[in-house]
Design a protein around this motif. Structure first.
Motif, short mmCIF file in Angstrom:
data_model
loop_
_atom_site.label_atom_id
_atom_site.label_comp_id
_atom_site.label_asym_id
_atom_site.label_seq_id
_atom_site.Cartn_x
_atom_site.Cartn_y
_atom_site.Cartn_z
N ARG A 1 -48.04 -22.39 -52.80
CA ARG A 1 -46.86 -23.14 -53.21
C ARG A 1 -46.62 -22.95 -54.69
NH1 ARG A 1 -45.50 -29.26 -51.20
NH2 ARG A 1 -43.34 -29.30 -51.89
N TRP A 2 -45.34 -22.95 -55.07
CA TRP A 2 -44.97 -22.73 -56.46
C TRP A 2 -44.35 -24.01 -57.02
CZ3 TRP A 2 -45.63 -17.89 -58.86
CH2 TRP A 2 -46.05 -16.86 -58.00
N LYS A 3 -44.61 -24.22 -58.29
CA LYS A 3 -43.97 -25.35 -58.97
C LYS A 3 -43.48 -24.89 -60.33
CE LYS A 3 -47.53 -27.48 -61.80
NZ LYS A 3 -48.14 -28.77 -62.20
N GLY A 4 -42.47 -25.58 -60.84
CA GLY A 4 -41.93 -25.23 -62.15
C GLY A 4 -42.92 -25.58 -63.25
N GLY A 5 -43.14 -24.66 -64.16
CA GLY A 5 -44.08 -24.89 -65.25
C GLY A 5 -43.38 -25.16 -66.56
N GLY A 6 -42.09 -25.43 -66.52
CA GLY A 6 -41.36 -25.70 -67.74
C GLY A 6 -40.50 -24.52 -68.12
N CYS A 7 -39.39 -24.78 -68.82
CA CYS A 7 -38.47 -23.73 -69.23
C CYS A 7 -38.39 -23.71 -70.75
CB CYS A 7 -37.07 -23.99 -68.66
SG CYS A 7 -37.04 -23.93 -66.85
N LEU A 8 -38.33 -22.49 -71.28
CA LEU A 8 -38.17 -22.35 -72.72
C LEU A 8 -36.80 -22.84 -73.15
CD1 LEU A 8 -39.80 -18.83 -73.23
CD2 LEU A 8 -40.87 -21.08 -73.47
N SER A 9 -35.81 -22.82 -72.23
CA SER A 9 -34.45 -23.24 -72.57
C SER A 9 -34.24 -24.74 -72.39
CB SER A 9 -33.44 -22.49 -71.70
OG SER A 9 -33.76 -22.64 -70.33
N LEU A 10 -35.23 -25.46 -71.89
CA LEU A 10 -35.14 -26.90 -71.67
C LEU A 10 -36.50 -27.51 -71.97
CD1 LEU A 10 -33.66 -29.45 -70.62
CD2 LEU A 10 -34.39 -28.79 -68.32
N LYS A 11 -36.50 -28.54 -72.80
CA LYS A 11 -37.77 -29.13 -73.21
C LYS A 11 -37.68 -30.64 -73.28
CE LYS A 11 -42.03 -28.78 -74.59
NZ LYS A 11 -43.06 -28.29 -73.65
N GLY A 12 -38.61 -31.30 -72.56
CA GLY A 12 -38.72 -32.76 -72.61
C GLY A 12 -39.91 -33.19 -73.45
N PRO A 13 -40.19 -34.48 -73.50
CA PRO A 13 -41.28 -34.99 -74.33
C PRO A 13 -42.67 -34.77 -73.73
CG PRO A 13 -40.23 -36.80 -73.19
CD PRO A 13 -39.43 -35.58 -72.87
N GLY A 14 -42.75 -34.34 -72.48
CA GLY A 14 -44.05 -34.14 -71.86
C GLY A 14 -44.55 -35.41 -71.18
N SER A 15 -44.69 -36.48 -71.95
CA SER A 15 -45.10 -37.76 -71.37
C SER A 15 -44.56 -38.88 -72.25
CB SER A 15 -46.62 -37.87 -71.26
OG SER A 15 -47.22 -37.87 -72.54
N VAL A 16 -44.26 -40.00 -71.62
CA VAL A 16 -43.76 -41.18 -72.33
C VAL A 16 -44.41 -42.41 -71.71
CG1 VAL A 16 -41.53 -40.23 -73.08
CG2 VAL A 16 -41.75 -41.23 -70.80
#
Length: 207
Positions: free
Chosen positions: A11-26
């Motif tokens: 199974r594949w999951k998104g590992g994050g995009c260089l063109s979109l960035k969130g805070p990681g954790s809040v």
């Protein structure tokens, strides 16, 4: 550009995009509000942005989504707003509770028909909710009413008579005994002054 990570079972999951960035954790507190900022590149200004929840970005459940305008879109306690001038969109979760903790995704809708090779830009955000801080209640006690001793100025009353007239108060009460100890000397002084003023005037012999 988005990159994928392969997990157990193929199974594949998104590992994050260089063109979109969130805070990681809040982290937020139960009962309060929490705002998440997701930054994106200028090429995505005209695309809809959305916030979804789930372990994987490919199967997460969309909660709220922008509609190409700079206004707040709301779904229950969650709202989203795009800020093209800042190249970011914000997600606000109100009145947090412990069930709100979990995995969420900042996402941009670029693909209308998803397949095994197509992915919307996404970035994982883990939300933690800490218990609300409660302050202990202060216990208030009712004020004790003052105690007044009623004395008839026209009579010379003994201490027992004074206590009898004020029999509405319990003699065994510590507060009452304290009042008696404090007031009794003053009362005796007043009675002594009355006796002194009213004492018989004796004329010396021979006059």
């Amino acid at each position: 550009m988005c990159h994928l990570q392969e997990e157990a079972g193929g199974r594949w999951k998104g590992g994050g995009c260089l063109s979109l960035k969130g805070p990681g954790s809040v982290t937020g507190t139960a009962g309060d509000s929490l705002t998440v900022w997701c930054q994106y590149e200028s090429m995505y200004k005209g695309y809809n942005k959305y916030w979804c929840r789930g372990q994987y970005d490919t199967s997460c459940e969309s909660i709220v989504e922008t509609k190409g305008e700079e206004k707040v879109e709301r779904n229950g306690r969650v709202s989203i707003r795009d800020h093209p001038e800042a190249l970011a969109f914000t997600v606000t979760m109100q009145n947090l509770n412990e069930d709100d903790a979990g995995s969420y995704w900042c996402k941009i809708q670029t693909v209308w028909v998803l397949d095994s090779w197509s992915r919307d830009p996404s970035d994982l955000v883990r939300v933690y909710v800490s218990p609300a801080i409660t302050t202990p209640r202060r216990t208030t006690h009712p004020a004790t009413p003052p105690i007044f001793l009623v004395v008839n100025p026209g009579r010379n009353l003994s201490t027992g008579e004074v206590l009898t007239q004020n029999s509405g108060f319990r003699l065994s009460s510590p507060h009452f005994l304290l009042v008696v100890l404090l007031k009794l000397p003053l009362l005796l002084s007043m009675l002594g002054a009355v006796f002194w003023v009213n004492r018989p005037q004796w004329a010396p012999p021979g006059r």
